[in-house]
Design a protein around this motif. Structure first.
Motif, PDB file in Angstrom:
ATOM      1  N   LYS A  39     -34.517 -91.396   9.003  1.00  0.00           N
ATOM      2  CA  LYS A  39     -33.140 -91.854   9.200  1.00  0.00           C
ATOM      3  C   LYS A  39     -32.240 -91.386   8.055  1.00  0.00           C
ATOM      4  O   LYS A  39     -31.094 -90.986   8.282  1.00  0.00           O
ATOM      5  CB  LYS A  39     -33.105 -93.377   9.312  1.00  0.00           C
ATOM      6  N   ALA A  40     -32.763 -91.446   6.840  1.00  0.00           N
ATOM      7  CA  ALA A  40     -31.974 -90.998   5.690  1.00  0.00           C
ATOM      8  C   ALA A  40     -31.613 -89.526   5.819  1.00  0.00           C
ATOM      9  O   ALA A  40     -30.452 -89.132   5.627  1.00  0.00           O
ATOM     10  CB  ALA A  40     -32.754 -91.241   4.396  1.00  0.00           C
ATOM     11  N   LEU A  41     -32.593 -88.699   6.160  1.00  0.00           N
ATOM     12  CA  LEU A  41     -32.334 -87.263   6.277  1.00  0.00           C
ATOM     13  C   LEU A  41     -31.394 -86.950   7.436  1.00  0.00           C
ATOM     14  O   LEU A  41     -30.594 -86.012   7.351  1.00  0.00           O
ATOM     15  CB  LEU A  41     -33.646 -86.498   6.428  1.00  0.00           C
ATOM     16  N   ASP A  42     -31.462 -87.714   8.522  1.00  0.00           N
ATOM     17  CA  ASP A  42     -30.518 -87.517   9.625  1.00  0.00           C
ATOM     18  C   ASP A  42     -29.088 -87.681   9.123  1.00  0.00           C
ATOM     19  O   ASP A  42     -28.204 -86.865   9.432  1.00  0.00           O
ATOM     20  CB  ASP A  42     -30.795 -88.521  10.755  1.00  0.00           C
ATOM     21  N   HIS A  43     -28.845 -88.731   8.345  1.00  0.00           N
ATOM     22  CA  HIS A  43     -27.492 -88.987   7.826  1.00  0.00           C
ATOM     23  C   HIS A  43     -27.098 -87.954   6.771  1.00  0.00           C
ATOM     24  O   HIS A  43     -25.961 -87.468   6.764  1.00  0.00           O
ATOM     25  CB  HIS A  43     -27.418 -90.392   7.219  1.00  0.00           C
ATOM     26  N   LEU A  44     -28.028 -87.614   5.895  1.00  0.00           N
ATOM     27  CA  LEU A  44     -27.726 -86.656   4.828  1.00  0.00           C
ATOM     28  C   LEU A  44     -27.426 -85.272   5.395  1.00  0.00           C
ATOM     29  O   LEU A  44     -26.539 -84.567   4.917  1.00  0.00           O
ATOM     30  CB  LEU A  44     -28.892 -86.589   3.848  1.00  0.00           C
ATOM     31  N   ASN A  45     -28.171 -84.880   6.439  1.00  0.00           N
ATOM     32  CA  ASN A  45     -27.895 -83.601   7.103  1.00  0.00           C
ATOM     33  C   ASN A  45     -26.523 -83.602   7.754  1.00  0.00           C
ATOM     34  O   ASN A  45     -25.760 -82.640   7.652  1.00  0.00           O
ATOM     35  CB  ASN A  45     -28.966 -83.312   8.160  1.00  0.00           C
ATOM     36  N   GLU A  46     -26.215 -84.694   8.444  1.00  0.00           N
ATOM     37  CA  GLU A  46     -24.930 -84.782   9.136  1.00  0.00           C
ATOM     38  C   GLU A  46     -23.760 -84.716   8.165  1.00  0.00           C
ATOM     39  O   GLU A  46     -22.739 -84.067   8.448  1.00  0.00           O
ATOM     40  CB  GLU A  46     -24.872 -86.090   9.930  1.00  0.00           C
ATOM     41  N   LEU A  47     -23.910 -85.342   7.000  1.00  0.00           N
ATOM     42  CA  LEU A  47     -22.817 -85.434   6.036  1.00  0.00           C
ATOM     43  C   LEU A  47     -22.857 -84.336   4.979  1.00  0.00           C
ATOM     44  O   LEU A  47     -21.942 -84.217   4.169  1.00  0.00           O
ATOM     45  CB  LEU A  47     -22.850 -86.801   5.355  1.00  0.00           C
ATOM     46  N   GLY A  48     -23.946 -83.537   4.986  1.00  0.00           N
ATOM     47  CA  GLY A  48     -24.030 -82.418   4.042  1.00  0.00           C
ATOM     48  C   GLY A  48     -24.211 -82.836   2.599  1.00  0.00           C
ATOM     49  O   GLY A  48     -23.663 -82.196   1.692  1.00  0.00           O
ATOM     50  N   VAL A  49     -24.978 -83.905   2.372  1.00  0.00           N
ATOM     51  CA  VAL A  49     -25.208 -84.389   1.008  1.00  0.00           C
ATOM     52  C   VAL A  49     -26.339 -83.576   0.368  1.00  0.00           C
ATOM     53  O   VAL A  49     -27.465 -83.556   0.863  1.00  0.00           O
ATOM     54  CB  VAL A  49     -25.581 -85.886   1.000  1.00  0.00           C
ATOM     55  N   SER A  50     -26.051 -82.905  -0.727  1.00  0.00           N
ATOM     56  CA  SER A  50     -27.044 -82.069  -1.400  1.00  0.00           C
ATOM     57  C   SER A  50     -28.247 -82.917  -1.813  1.00  0.00           C
ATOM     58  O   SER A  50     -28.106 -83.908  -2.524  1.00  0.00           O
ATOM     59  CB  SER A  50     -26.438 -81.421  -2.648  1.00  0.00           C
ATOM     60  N   CYS A  70     -29.408 -80.048   4.570  1.00  0.00           N
ATOM     61  CA  CYS A  70     -28.950 -80.677   3.329  1.00  0.00           C
ATOM     62  C   CYS A  70     -29.883 -80.415   2.151  1.00  0.00           C
ATOM     63  O   CYS A  70     -29.489 -80.595   1.000  1.00  0.00           O
ATOM     64  CB  CYS A  70     -28.804 -82.185   3.524  1.00  0.00           C
ATOM     65  N   VAL A  71     -31.127 -79.995   2.417  1.00  0.00           N
ATOM     66  CA  VAL A  71     -32.116 -79.889   1.337  1.00  0.00           C
ATOM     67  C   VAL A  71     -31.950 -78.577   0.586  1.00  0.00           C
ATOM     68  O   VAL A  71     -31.992 -77.500   1.171  1.00  0.00           O
ATOM     69  CB  VAL A  71     -33.549 -80.021   1.898  1.00  0.00           C
ATOM     70  N   ARG A  72     -31.809 -78.700  -0.738  1.00  0.00           N
ATOM     71  CA  ARG A  72     -31.630 -77.523  -1.594  1.00  0.00           C
ATOM     72  C   ARG A  72     -32.855 -77.246  -2.463  1.00  0.00           C
ATOM     73  O   ARG A  72     -32.920 -76.198  -3.105  1.00  0.00           O
ATOM     74  CB  ARG A  72     -30.416 -77.706  -2.490  1.00  0.00           C
ATOM     75  N   LYS A 114     -26.110 -95.465   7.098  1.00  0.00           N
ATOM     76  CA  LYS A 114     -25.157 -94.360   7.166  1.00  0.00           C
ATOM     77  C   LYS A 114     -23.932 -94.609   6.288  1.00  0.00           C
ATOM     78  O   LYS A 114     -23.367 -93.671   5.718  1.00  0.00           O
ATOM     79  CB  LYS A 114     -24.728 -94.116   8.613  1.00  0.00           C
ATOM     80  N   ASP A 115     -23.500 -95.856   6.186  1.00  0.00           N
ATOM     81  CA  ASP A 115     -22.358 -96.156   5.319  1.00  0.00           C
ATOM     82  C   ASP A 115     -22.684 -95.821   3.864  1.00  0.00           C
ATOM     83  O   ASP A 115     -21.828 -95.331   3.120  1.00  0.00           O
ATOM     84  CB  ASP A 115     -21.970 -97.634   5.440  1.00  0.00           C
ATOM     85  N   PHE A 116     -23.931 -96.085   3.464  1.00  0.00           N
ATOM     86  CA  PHE A 116     -24.363 -95.733   2.112  1.00  0.00           C
ATOM     87  C   PHE A 116     -24.319 -94.222   1.926  1.00  0.00           C
ATOM     88  O   PHE A 116     -23.860 -93.714   0.899  1.00  0.00           O
ATOM     89  CB  PHE A 116     -25.781 -96.262   1.877  1.00  0.00           C
ATOM     90  N   ALA A 117     -24.775 -93.478   2.933  1.00  0.00           N
ATOM     91  CA  ALA A 117     -24.747 -92.014   2.867  1.00  0.00           C
ATOM     92  C   ALA A 117     -23.311 -91.510   2.770  1.00  0.00           C
ATOM     93  O   ALA A 117     -23.040 -90.533   2.063  1.00  0.00           O
ATOM     94  CB  ALA A 117     -25.449 -91.418   4.086  1.00  0.00           C
TER      95      ALA A 117
END
Length: 200
Positions: free
Chosen positions: A83-94, A122-124, A42-45
């Motif tokens: 796990k990656a997508l959980d963090h990316l969704n939470e943080l709104g990373v495109s 988060c998925v575009r 998550k810190d990386f995200a």
């Protein structure tokens, strides 16, 4: 726009100061094998989110099935990607999901992957890349084993249900590059290319 695909462990650990010092206006990272240990962190995200809105993550996402991932990547990456997508969704990373397709292995998952992508905030986008089988393979018959973009487009229409009938693909060459666009809005998906007169 600069896109990084693959990198040494040292670069991955220090990519933040590298990009900051380069003063790039836009960049993207393709998360492939070398990035796997970091994708679920998550810190990386959070570090990635700090580059928004001028950043896009291309996340390797080949299959939901263990046997397909073992054959394509040599490891079961389902938990890593989840796990990656959980963090990316939470943080709104495109994020764009990148799928390597192999005929007879995971090409029956195209529709499922698209439906899954539509459910992720988060998925575009989703990129499908049919595998290029060449070189060291034995017994490969390109006449039967090759998966063309024409077949990929057909499988999208077959696997995605009635709504996919509105999709029109923009193509520079039918078996080199094809794109389709849709608008995700209030839980609905509107294929934009289906609204344009193909004669326009």
């Amino acid at each position: 726009m600069v896109q990084i695909s693959g990198a040494s462990p040292r670069f991955i650990r220090n990519f933040s100061p590298c990009w900051t010092s380069a003063n790039l206006s836009r960049f993207a990272i393709s998360c492939e094998h070398e990035w796997n240990p970091h994708c679920q962190d998550k810190d990386f995200a959070r570090r990635l989110a700090g580059y928004l809105p001028d950043f896009e993550l291309y996340l390797q996402f080949d299959s939901f099935e263990r046997h397909a991932l073992i054959e394509l990547r040599g490891a079961d990456l389902r938990d890593v990607r989840r796990k990656a997508l959980d963090h990316l969704n939470e943080l709104g990373v495109s994020t764009t999901l990148v799928v390597t397709l192999k005929k007879g292995l995971n090409d029956d998952e195209i529709g499922r992957i698209i439906e899954f992508a539509l459910e992720q905030p988060c998925v575009r986008g989703v990129t499908f890349q049919p595998i290029q089988a060449a070189g060291r393979l034995q017994g490969f018959n390109p006449a039967t084993g090759r998966l063309t973009l024409t077949e990929v487009r057909r499988k999208i229409l077959e696997q995605c249900g009635p709504s996919s009938r509105k999709i029109s693909f923009l193509s520079l060459h039918p078996d080199s590059l094809a794109m389709a666009y849709a608008l995700k809005l209030d839980g609905k998906v509107v294929p934009l290319t289906g609204l344009i007169d193909p004669k326009f």
